[in-house]
Design an enzyme around this catalytic site. Sequence first.
Site, PDB file in Angstrom:
ATOM      1  N   ASP A 170      -7.663  -8.569  -3.791  1.00 26.98           N
ATOM      2  CA  ASP A 170      -7.607  -7.112  -3.696  1.00 26.98           C
ATOM      3  C   ASP A 170      -8.322  -6.495  -4.897  1.00 26.98           C
ATOM      4  OD1 ASP A 170      -6.945  -4.417  -3.544  1.00 26.98           O
ATOM      5  OD2 ASP A 170      -4.851  -4.787  -3.016  1.00 26.98           O
TER       6      ASP A 170
ATOM      7  N   TRP B  79     -12.465   3.893  -3.930  1.00 25.06           N
ATOM      8  CA  TRP B  79     -11.948   4.003  -2.565  1.00 25.06           C
ATOM      9  C   TRP B  79     -11.691   5.460  -2.201  1.00 25.06           C
ATOM     10  CZ3 TRP B  79     -11.427   2.474   2.132  1.00 25.06           C
ATOM     11  CH2 TRP B  79     -10.360   2.895   2.933  1.00 25.06           C
TER      12      TRP B  79
ATOM     13  N   HIS C 175      -6.193  -7.206   0.086  1.00 25.32           N
ATOM     14  CA  HIS C 175      -5.266  -6.088   0.064  1.00 25.32           C
ATOM     15  C   HIS C 175      -4.238  -6.166   1.185  1.00 25.32           C
ATOM     16  CE1 HIS C 175      -3.818  -2.066  -0.687  1.00 25.32           C
ATOM     17  NE2 HIS C 175      -4.118  -1.682   0.541  1.00 25.32           N
TER      18      HIS C 175
ATOM     19  N   ASP D  95       0.836  -1.184   0.000  1.00 30.40           N
ATOM     20  CA  ASP D  95       0.000   0.000   0.000  1.00 30.40           C
ATOM     21  C   ASP D  95       0.891   1.262   0.000  1.00 30.40           C
ATOM     22  OD1 ASP D  95      -3.033   0.789   0.334  1.00 30.40           O
ATOM     23  OD2 ASP D  95      -1.996   1.997   1.832  1.00 30.40           O
ATOM     24  N   TRP D  96       0.606   2.230   0.883  1.00 33.82           N
ATOM     25  CA  TRP D  96       1.425   3.447   0.939  1.00 33.82           C
ATOM     26  C   TRP D  96       2.875   3.145   1.302  1.00 33.82           C
ATOM     27  CZ3 TRP D  96       1.656   8.375  -0.421  1.00 33.82           C
ATOM     28  CH2 TRP D  96       0.494   8.995  -0.873  1.00 33.82           C
TER      29      TRP D  96
END
Length: 304
Positions: free
Chosen positions: A255, A169, A284, A129-130
């Site tokens: 995901d 999202w 995810h 993710d980030w």
Amino acid sequence: MPATLEALRTPDERFSGLPGYAFAPHYLEGLPGYGSLRVHHLDERPAGAASGRTVLCLHGQPTWCYLYRKMIPIFAAARHRVVAAGFCGFGRSGKPVDDAVYTFSFHRGMLLRFIEALDLERVTLVVQDWGGLLGLTLPMEFPERIDRLVVMNTGLGVGRSPGPGFDAWKAFVASKPDFDIAELMKRSVAGLTDAEAAAYDAPFPDRRYRAGVRRFPALVPVEPGMDGVEESKRAAQFFRDRWSGQSFMAIGLQDPVLGAPVMHALAAVIRGCPKPLELPQAGHFVQEHGEEVARAALASFGDH
């Protein structure tokens, strides 16, 4: 960053008795350019002789270091030091209350200073993710420090949206910035207990603590000219042309945002990336299947 920065600290009692999480907190303060802002991290050392390698784990949104509770013991058992860094606005790190503080460059700069402050070397960078959006821009700055990658559902923000799943999202968070984090985690991770889901919500006693959660989706560099696009494009070029380290990729196939198509495209960018490990049961938050991922990564690297 402004000369004075109002930031909140989540009360320590919010982190007591979290299931599967018995790691001692560590803090850095006084990072150059970040004043008194406190950065939380875990720093687990192997019980016996150390390998000399550090595994650096970077989480995403809306999670924190709790996400790595299943992977840390596996890496430590392989005699590696394991550091998990908490982004500002998340976990036990300081949480600036001004939404405007949260920018791509603000968080990327913190990671650069964090690695320098701890003088991390022989780093295996573990991202999702980030953690990947920011973390994958670091090896080009520290090619002498970072020589391995473990990449889970993430991407590079090169100025275009990863797809309609992300757009949905981003719109959801914009319309419901105080969404229920525990409920999101339960919907996203099959078998997650109520106590584990609540642990993900522990850093956020009320909406004042949630600026990072609110802001991060809007910061993803999905349009040309956004903060982070230039660095992300340079990172992609670095991985195509100059990356010579080892790589491992795991994909949570459930995901809906950063699934197989996005990840296979990213694998094609990273020179020498082997065929990814695909996890049909994972979504995810791949780290919730972290034991399997960590063991497979170590085996791929030849660690014992």
